[in-house]
Design an enzyme around this catalytic site. Structure first.
Site, PDB file in Angstrom:
ATOM      1  N   ASP A 168      18.130  28.051  -6.169  1.00 26.79           N
ATOM      2  CA  ASP A 168      17.025  28.308  -5.243  1.00 26.79           C
ATOM      3  C   ASP A 168      17.410  28.555  -3.785  1.00 26.79           C
ATOM      4  O   ASP A 168      16.972  29.506  -3.176  1.00 26.79           O
ATOM      5  CB  ASP A 168      16.053  27.126  -5.265  1.00 26.79           C
ATOM      6  CG  ASP A 168      15.628  26.734  -6.670  1.00 26.79           C
ATOM      7  OD1 ASP A 168      16.051  27.383  -7.642  1.00 26.79           O
ATOM      8  OD2 ASP A 168      14.868  25.769  -6.803  1.00 26.79           O
ATOM      9  N   GLU A 398      21.790  15.174 -11.491  1.00 24.34           N
ATOM     10  CA  GLU A 398      21.457  16.598 -11.412  1.00 24.34           C
ATOM     11  C   GLU A 398      22.657  17.401 -10.906  1.00 24.34           C
ATOM     12  O   GLU A 398      22.962  18.467 -11.421  1.00 24.34           O
ATOM     13  CB  GLU A 398      20.240  16.772 -10.491  1.00 24.34           C
ATOM     14  CG  GLU A 398      19.683  18.176 -10.458  1.00 24.34           C
ATOM     15  CD  GLU A 398      18.414  18.270  -9.615  1.00 24.34           C
ATOM     16  OE1 GLU A 398      18.020  17.277  -8.973  1.00 24.34           O
ATOM     17  OE2 GLU A 398      17.822  19.368  -9.588  1.00 24.34           O
TER      18      GLU A 398
HETATM   19  C1  DGY Z   1      12.177  23.542  -8.115  1.00 23.36           C
HETATM   20  O1  DGY Z   1      10.985  23.315  -8.093  1.00 23.36           O
HETATM   21  O2  DGY Z   1      13.010  22.992  -7.395  1.00 23.36           O
HETATM   22  C2  DGY Z   1      12.681  24.470  -9.094  1.00 23.36           C
HETATM   23  O3  DGY Z   1      14.037  24.724  -8.957  1.00 23.36           O
HETATM   24  C3  DGY Z   1      11.901  25.729  -9.124  1.00 23.36           C
HETATM   25  O4  DGY Z   1      11.976  26.124 -10.427  1.00 23.36           O
END
Ligand code: DGY
Length: 427
Positions: A168, A398
């Site tokens: 992201d 994560e």
């Molecule tokens: C989040 O919400 O952080 C996700 O990566 C979007 O899919």
């Protein structure tokens, strides 16, 4: 396998059991309370190590979210939850089961081949039937990729939203995202920073731009061609294309055993187009593959993990192979655990912030696979072993701080558990 590994394997299975919401697995409770596209594909490969039926189920439930035009969305909202933003009301899509309106890396085809081969190896009699149904979904989704995300036949598929990339807030998007306005029609109510520290997540300004993009595409009625024309963010991405090309090769293998001759021909053409497109993105002066910003027409030279993902799909020349090996060693130099998602020598490197530095087990899985395919067995093994050790030390987090090995982000993460299941068996 030693006692510690046995204990870890049990713990990994417990995580998948706890994150099971009925045939699909949430990435982690609360932070990501729905089914995510590429997370589930990796999870299916984890399940395939011990529960073939559940592995198929994961993919079948993901396919329930597939749109009529072939797109497999990045989130399938099977059941409501108020611990995540943006939920279905923000996306405003029209599928029978609520979904988001964008997609994610198509690991699905790779996972399908993996699950199919595991099913055949254990002598399951329903393998061909179950695989065939999912193969048809995968093929439809690859057609969507080619028409919706490469309408100009460059041999490179584009992302229209950073969330599609799965990475992201990668520095790779900084320049392109800075052009996207921060104004939104939607009220932003972030939930993520209530679950993990804000210093490990994208900034508020990033979210404003992320949601601006959602507003624009919702305004296009989620029509792919209208979105392509209107997109203020459009990147021909080598990570996405590398994964799609590899998944296409995997589907081709399946087509040879269970598909039709015309499927094979179609997949061969797709594969050729994509691998040619990827080959053109190699930059010898950088020793890396680069994505292209289709709005500025410029190469994206930010050194991120995406530069190595094409290895999963294409055969490097000897010179390229030596260059990639040296480049990767440079990224790993001085790190407690690699591969960092942004090169440590980059000014954009932030070792704790999501995709701006941290190590991701599934990225390492892909890079190691790509290295193996390209005859770099030693480096592949180093990366796999490093990943397994990092998980044994810090838990199924994560992501990991490459400078210290500290576990970060959400805990008890499904795809980290799946990565452990698969990578620790390769020792
Ligand atoms: C989040 O919400 O952080 C996700 O990566 C979007 O899919």
């Amino acid at each position: 396998m030693d006692m510690q590994q046995n204990g870890m394997m049990d713990a990994a299975r417990t995580i998948l059991a706890q994150n099971d919401r009925g045939g699909y697995t949430v990435p982690t409770a609360r932070l990501y309370p729905f089914q995510w596209n590429w997370d589930s594909a990796f999870v299916a490969m984890g399940f395939a190590t011990y529960d073939i039926d559940r592995a198929y189920r994961e993919l079948e439930r993901l396919a329930e979210g597939q749109w009529d035009d072939g797109m497999i969305p990045h989130i399938v909202f099977h059941a409501p939850s108020d611990t995540y933003f943006p939920g279905p009301e923000v996306w405003g899509t029209r599928h029978r089961i609520p979904t988001s309106g964008i997609t994610q890396p198509p690991v699905f085809g790779m996972a399908l081949r993996h699950v199919h081969e595991a099913a055949v190896a254990t002598g399951r009699t329903d393998a061909a039937d179950r695989t065939l149904k999912l193969f048809r979904s995968a093929l439809l989704s690859h057609r969507w990729w080619m028409s919706a995300r490469d309408p100009e036949s460059r041999g490179l598929v584009s992302i229209l939203h950073p969330w599609e990339s799965g990475s992201d807030n990668s520095p790779a998007w900084d320049e392109a995202l800075a052009r996207v306005p921060t104004s939104t029609e939607t009220v932003i109510r972030r939930k993520d920073t209530g679950h993990v520290d804000a210093s490990m997540r994208p900034r508020d300004e990033d979210y404003q731009r992320f949601i601006h993009l959602v507003d624009v595409y919702r305004g296009c009625g989620w029509d792919p061609m209208r979105q392509w024309e209107a997109a203020p963010f459009k990147i021909a991405d080598v990570q996405m294309t590398g994964i799609l090309a590899r998944a296409t090769a995997d589907l081709l293998v399946l087509a040879r055993s269970i598909g039709k001759a015309e499927d094979q021909r179609e997949l061969e053409q797709m594969h050729q187009l994509l691998t040619d497109g990827l080959a053109r993105q190699w930059r010898a002066d950088l020793s890396r593959f680069v994505s292209m910003d289709l709005i500025s027409g410029q190469d994206i030279t930010a050194p991120t993990q995406a530069c190595f993902i094409p290895l999963v799909a294409i055969a490097l020349s000897d010179n390229q192979r030596d260059a990639v090996r040296a480049e990767l060693r440079r990224w790993l130099d001085g790190m407690a655990v690699g591969v960092p998602s942004t090169a440590p020598f980059s000014p954009a490197f932030e070792p704790k912030r999501y995709w701006r530095g941290p190590v991701w087990a599934v990225v390492n899985w892909l890079i190691a696979d790509g290295l193996r395919l390209n005859r770099c067995e030693d480096l592949a093994r180093d990366i796999e072993n490093g990943t397994v050790k990092a998980i044994e030390k810090a838990g199924f987090c994560e992501y990991f701080d490459p400078t210290t090995g500290e576990g970060l982000g959400g805990g008890t993460f499904s795809w980290t558990a799946a990565a452990y299941m698969v990578l620790s068996r390769r020792d």
